[in-house]
Design an enzyme around this catalytic site. Structure first.
Site, PDB file in Angstrom:
ATOM      1  N   ASP A   8      -6.665   4.987  -5.939  1.00 19.12           N
ATOM      2  CA  ASP A   8      -5.762   4.667  -7.044  1.00 19.12           C
ATOM      3  C   ASP A   8      -6.471   4.981  -8.354  1.00 19.12           C
ATOM      4  OD1 ASP A   8      -4.159   3.763  -5.036  1.00 19.12           O
ATOM      5  OD2 ASP A   8      -3.990   1.702  -5.759  1.00 19.12           O
ATOM      6  N   ASP A 131       9.107   1.013  -1.933  1.00 20.24           N
ATOM      7  CA  ASP A 131       8.439  -0.264  -2.155  1.00 20.24           C
ATOM      8  C   ASP A 131       9.490  -1.357  -2.050  1.00 20.24           C
ATOM      9  OD1 ASP A 131       6.239   1.327  -2.793  1.00 20.24           O
ATOM     10  OD2 ASP A 131       6.767   1.345  -4.920  1.00 20.24           O
TER      11      ASP A 131
END
EC number: 5.3.1.16
Length: 248
Positions: A8, A131
């Site tokens: 990330d 998500d």
């Protein structure tokens, strides 16, 4: 079973967020290319990159870090990237630059025409990141919960030619509380394309549970905080997954 290390990216560094909160980030490395090499050397067969600044800004931001990672390991294994991908030009530049898969998240939900066009233009390269919390899809860096059911949307995207679905349980991401196996399997069973699990991977027990449901269509799992915090030894976990699933 693919164990896919996550890198990330925030401000050019490797970080992990807690439940998608940019204000709750922990830095794990300042050289993303070196981090990518570390995971490849540990046996990774795919990498998962997230442009966190891009996800929140709605446009790519971590260009230099992404380019450095692709230069370092792009010839060794497929790399997938999500975060801030909102137009076809961005996809084309990434794929031309050596990226294997782009992950479209918020834009797939808010602008389905864009996703359709992307699948038509770049077939085989498009993954959708869904998500969800309690079965409902979230968008905009998890800040907005929609009324869309995960399974319904995923089926529609499958019809359009999406390569696979990365399914993240946002109630668990970065919490080391265990993968939501039940919800992941439910989604995989409803589709013919593969599902990649994400959010909450805590340790070897999760890997073993996921291997047991690989035949249901769960192709892999994103490995995030657990491999950075030391709760999971990546090389040992991939070796265990290969052993359980009979891979070489």
């Amino acid at each position: 079973m693919l164990l896919i290390p996550a890198i990330d990216l925030k401000d050019g560094h490797c970080v992990r967020l807690k439940q998608g909160d940019m204000d709750q980030s922990t830095t794990f490395g300042e050289d993303p290319a070196a981090m990518a090499r570390k995971w490849v050397d540990a046996g990774a067969r795919r990498l998962h990159l997230v442009d966190l600044n891009g996800a929140f800004a709605g446009a790519p931001k971590n260009h230099a870090a992404i380019k450095a990672i692709l230069k370092e390991v792009g010839d060794d294994l497929p790399v997938q990237l999500g975060g801030g991908i909102r137009d076809l030009d961005t996809i084309e530049k990434y794929i031309d630059g050596g990226l294997r898969y782009v992950i479209i998240g918020t834009a797939a939900v808010k602008n389905p025409g864009f996703l359709k066009d992307a699948c038509s233009a770049f077939g085989g390269h498009i993954i959708v990141g869904l998500d969800a919390k309690d079965g409902k899809v979230a968008t905009d860096g998890w800040s907005k919960l929609t009324g869309h059911e995960v399974v319904d949307l995923a089926k529609r995207f499958e019809d359009w030619g999406v390569e696979s679905i990365v399914y993240t349980d946002i109630g668990r991401d970065g919490m080391l509380s265990g993968i939501n196996i039940e919800a992941t399997v439910k989604l995989a069973q409803a589709l013919t394309i593969p599902v990649i699990a994400s959010g909450g991977l805590a340790g070897m027990a999760d890997i073993e549970q996921l291997c047991a449901v690989e035949s249901e269509g769960v192709e892999g799992v994103i490995c995030g905080r657990a491999i950075y915090s030391g709760d999971l030894d990546f090389a040992a976990a991939q070796a265990r997954a290969d052993e359980l699933n009979g891979a070489a």
